[in-house]
Design a protein around this motif. Structure first.
Motif, PDB file in Angstrom:
ATOM      1  N   LEU A   6       0.824  -1.211   0.000  1.00 48.70           N
ATOM      2  CA  LEU A   6       0.000   0.000   0.000  1.00 48.70           C
ATOM      3  C   LEU A   6       0.858   1.261   0.000  1.00 48.70           C
ATOM      4  CD1 LEU A   6      -2.859   1.240   0.227  1.00 48.70           C
ATOM      5  CD2 LEU A   6      -2.624   1.083   2.715  1.00 48.70           C
ATOM      6  N   GLY A   7       0.564   2.130  -0.962  1.00 50.79           N
ATOM      7  CA  GLY A   7       1.204   3.434  -1.008  1.00 50.79           C
ATOM      8  C   GLY A   7       0.269   4.499  -0.481  1.00 50.79           C
ATOM      9  N   GLY A   8       0.832   5.537   0.123  1.00 50.30           N
ATOM     10  CA  GLY A   8       0.029   6.644   0.613  1.00 50.30           C
ATOM     11  C   GLY A   8       0.384   7.928  -0.120  1.00 50.30           C
ATOM     12  N   TYR A   9      -0.609   8.570  -0.739  1.00 51.25           N
ATOM     13  CA  TYR A   9      -0.410   9.830  -1.449  1.00 51.25           C
ATOM     14  C   TYR A   9      -1.127  10.901  -0.631  1.00 51.25           C
ATOM     15  CZ  TYR A   9      -0.357  13.093  -5.474  1.00 51.25           C
ATOM     16  OH  TYR A   9      -0.169  14.160  -6.313  1.00 51.25           O
ATOM     17  N   ILE A  40       1.263   1.727   5.891  1.00 51.88           N
ATOM     18  CA  ILE A  40       1.619   2.198   4.558  1.00 51.88           C
ATOM     19  C   ILE A  40       3.073   1.821   4.270  1.00 51.88           C
ATOM     20  CG2 ILE A  40       2.085   4.278   3.203  1.00 51.88           C
ATOM     21  CD1 ILE A  40      -0.405   5.505   4.394  1.00 51.88           C
ATOM     22  N   ASP A  41       3.301   1.272   3.076  1.00 50.05           N
ATOM     23  CA  ASP A  41       4.631   0.775   2.728  1.00 50.05           C
ATOM     24  C   ASP A  41       5.523   1.826   2.079  1.00 50.05           C
ATOM     25  OD1 ASP A  41       4.269  -2.138   3.426  1.00 50.05           O
ATOM     26  OD2 ASP A  41       2.630  -1.905   1.998  1.00 50.05           O
ATOM     27  N   ALA A  42       4.945   2.794   1.383  1.00 46.03           N
ATOM     28  CA  ALA A  42       5.717   3.861   0.745  1.00 46.03           C
ATOM     29  C   ALA A  42       4.826   5.089   0.624  1.00 46.03           C
ATOM     30  CB  ALA A  42       6.222   3.432  -0.630  1.00 46.03           C
ATOM     31  N   GLY A  43       5.434   6.274   0.729  1.00 48.83           N
ATOM     32  CA  GLY A  43       4.641   7.490   0.727  1.00 48.83           C
ATOM     33  C   GLY A  43       5.094   8.507  -0.296  1.00 48.83           C
ATOM     34  N   PHE A  44       4.134   9.332  -0.701  1.00 52.10           N
ATOM     35  CA  PHE A  44       4.393  10.464  -1.589  1.00 52.10           C
ATOM     36  C   PHE A  44       3.636  11.654  -1.029  1.00 52.10           C
ATOM     37  CE2 PHE A  44       3.215  13.336  -4.981  1.00 52.10           C
ATOM     38  CZ  PHE A  44       4.372  13.451  -5.737  1.00 52.10           C
ATOM     39  N   ILE A  45       4.307  12.796  -0.911  1.00 52.15           N
ATOM     40  CA  ILE A  45       3.669  14.004  -0.410  1.00 52.15           C
ATOM     41  C   ILE A  45       3.878  15.127  -1.420  1.00 52.15           C
ATOM     42  CG2 ILE A  45       3.586  15.723   1.434  1.00 52.15           C
ATOM     43  CD1 ILE A  45       4.725  13.698   3.344  1.00 52.15           C
ATOM     44  N   ALA A  46       2.792  15.772  -1.816  1.00 47.13           N
ATOM     45  CA  ALA A  46       2.885  16.927  -2.699  1.00 47.13           C
ATOM     46  C   ALA A  46       2.755  18.197  -1.860  1.00 47.13           C
ATOM     47  CB  ALA A  46       1.798  16.880  -3.770  1.00 47.13           C
ATOM     48  N   HIS A  47       3.697  19.112  -2.030  1.00 47.39           N
ATOM     49  CA  HIS A  47       3.739  20.405  -1.333  1.00 47.39           C
ATOM     50  C   HIS A  47       3.238  20.311   0.111  1.00 47.39           C
ATOM     51  CE1 HIS A  47      -0.243  20.172  -3.273  1.00 47.39           C
ATOM     52  NE2 HIS A  47       0.369  20.273  -4.420  1.00 47.39           N
ATOM     53  N   PRO A  48       4.084  19.795   1.025  1.00 46.93           N
ATOM     54  CA  PRO A  48       3.679  19.571   2.425  1.00 46.93           C
ATOM     55  C   PRO A  48       3.112  20.817   3.097  1.00 46.93           C
ATOM     56  CG  PRO A  48       5.811  18.592   1.988  1.00 46.93           C
ATOM     57  CD  PRO A  48       5.471  19.416   0.788  1.00 46.93           C
ATOM     58  N   PRO A  83       9.887   4.318   2.411  1.00 48.21           N
ATOM     59  CA  PRO A  83      10.347   5.239   1.364  1.00 48.21           C
ATOM     60  C   PRO A  83       9.410   6.431   1.209  1.00 48.21           C
ATOM     61  CG  PRO A  83      10.456   2.964   0.609  1.00 48.21           C
ATOM     62  CD  PRO A  83       9.718   2.940   1.909  1.00 48.21           C
ATOM     63  N   LEU A  84      10.000   7.623   1.032  1.00 49.51           N
ATOM     64  CA  LEU A  84       9.212   8.851   0.937  1.00 49.51           C
ATOM     65  C   LEU A  84       9.680   9.708  -0.236  1.00 49.51           C
ATOM     66  CD1 LEU A  84       7.106  10.868   2.138  1.00 49.51           C
ATOM     67  CD2 LEU A  84       9.016  11.867   3.428  1.00 49.51           C
ATOM     68  N   PHE A 100       5.941   4.661  -6.573  1.00 49.53           N
ATOM     69  CA  PHE A 100       5.138   3.516  -6.142  1.00 49.53           C
ATOM     70  C   PHE A 100       5.473   2.258  -6.948  1.00 49.53           C
ATOM     71  CE2 PHE A 100       1.896   6.854  -4.714  1.00 49.53           C
ATOM     72  CZ  PHE A 100       2.308   6.774  -3.391  1.00 49.53           C
ATOM     73  N   ASP A 101       5.758   2.422  -8.231  1.00 44.70           N
ATOM     74  CA  ASP A 101       6.151   1.252  -9.027  1.00 44.70           C
ATOM     75  C   ASP A 101       7.402   0.601  -8.451  1.00 44.70           C
ATOM     76  OD1 ASP A 101       4.039   1.599 -10.753  1.00 44.70           O
ATOM     77  OD2 ASP A 101       5.238   2.365 -12.429  1.00 44.70           O
ATOM     78  N   GLU A 102       8.325   1.441  -7.976  1.00 40.82           N
ATOM     79  CA  GLU A 102       9.581   0.920  -7.429  1.00 40.82           C
ATOM     80  C   GLU A 102       9.388   0.274  -6.065  1.00 40.82           C
ATOM     81  OE1 GLU A 102      13.584  -0.053  -7.052  1.00 40.82           O
ATOM     82  OE2 GLU A 102      12.494   0.670  -8.828  1.00 40.82           O
TER      83      GLU A 102
END
Length: 243
Positions: A129-132, A145-153, A167-168, A236-238
């Motif tokens: 599971l990825g978290g956006y 959550i296994d990996a995260g992505f944050i846009a403009h914190p 991973p972030l 997320f693909d990685e």
């Protein structure tokens, strides 16, 4: 802090055009927008945390659909329980952003995120599971959550960053009072001492909110929005599909 508190730029932007293809249903006990990949697999999932405008904004639905097209079972939960901030709200209207944030603070929102994460894994069989994240609750639903992505914190504390154990990736705007260069560098200093993969990409000619509310008629904004999306997909693909 690793980013500054929210301001009006968090609720300013352009409503995108398009027809959403997902559905609204319950995930656990929470209303959510659900988008399935073409093969209907739920093995790889993304929980897409909405910004202040909530999961019903067309922009959020279209973003979820895009992740689904790329092979991810995507769920955007109703984090604000129907009490969404009006897009492009202006001072003087019958709305108080400070009061709204007090009502939807982390102590109330985090359990919602965690419950949806749990339901995605237990009820839908999500394995990775990825978290956006597009809201000020950078650590919402972080459990599971296994990996995260944050846009403009937004309103992200040092402790929020330090609590991340996977991973972030971060997409940052060149012009951003909430996540300016000083805060970005603070975040870099924290991340480089942590034993997790991380990435910070800076996009020129865009402002806070560009990842989901930019004016797509502006070529530079459109390029940055699309590239930030590809940044998230590649991340997320990685770390979701490969691992």
């Amino acid at each position: 802090m690793s980013s500054n508190p929210p301001s009006r730029c968090c609720i300013a932007g352009v409503k995108h055009e398009g027809e959403a293809t997902g559905t609204i249903d319950k995930v656990g006990t929470q209303d959510a927008y659900i988008a399935y990949p073409p093969d209907k697999s739920t093995q790889n999932g993304i929980i897409l945390f909405p910004d202040f405008m909530g999961y019903e904004l067309t922009n959020m639905k279209l973003l979820a659909d895009q992740f689904a097209t790329n092979g991810y079972f995507t769920v955007t939960p109703d984090m604000w329980e129907g009490d969404n901030v009006p897009l492009n709200w202006k001072p003087g209207n019958d709305f108080n952003l400070g009061a709204w944030m007090g009502k939807h603070n982390p102590s109330k929102a985090e359990p919602i995120g965690e419950a949806v994460v749990k339901a995605m894994r237990e009820d839908y069989g999500v394995k990775k599971l990825g978290g956006y994240v597009l809201s000020h609750l950078a650590n919402t639903g972080g459990k599971g959550i296994d990996a995260g992505f944050i846009a403009h914190p937004t309103a992200t504390t040092d402790d929020d960053v330090k609590a991340i154990d996977g991973p972030l990736s971060i997409a940052a705007a060149e012009t951003d009072d909430l996540f300016p260069a000083s805060k970005r560098h603070e975040t870099e200093e924290i991340l480089k001492d942590m034993k997790i993969p991380y990435q910070i990409s800076l996009y020129s000619d865009v402002e806070h909110g560009f990842a989901n509310k930019a004016d797509l008629m502006n070529p530079r904004c459109k390029f940055a929005t699309e590239t930030a999306f590809l940044q998230a997909v590649n991340w997320f693909d990685e770390f979701i599909k490969k691992d």
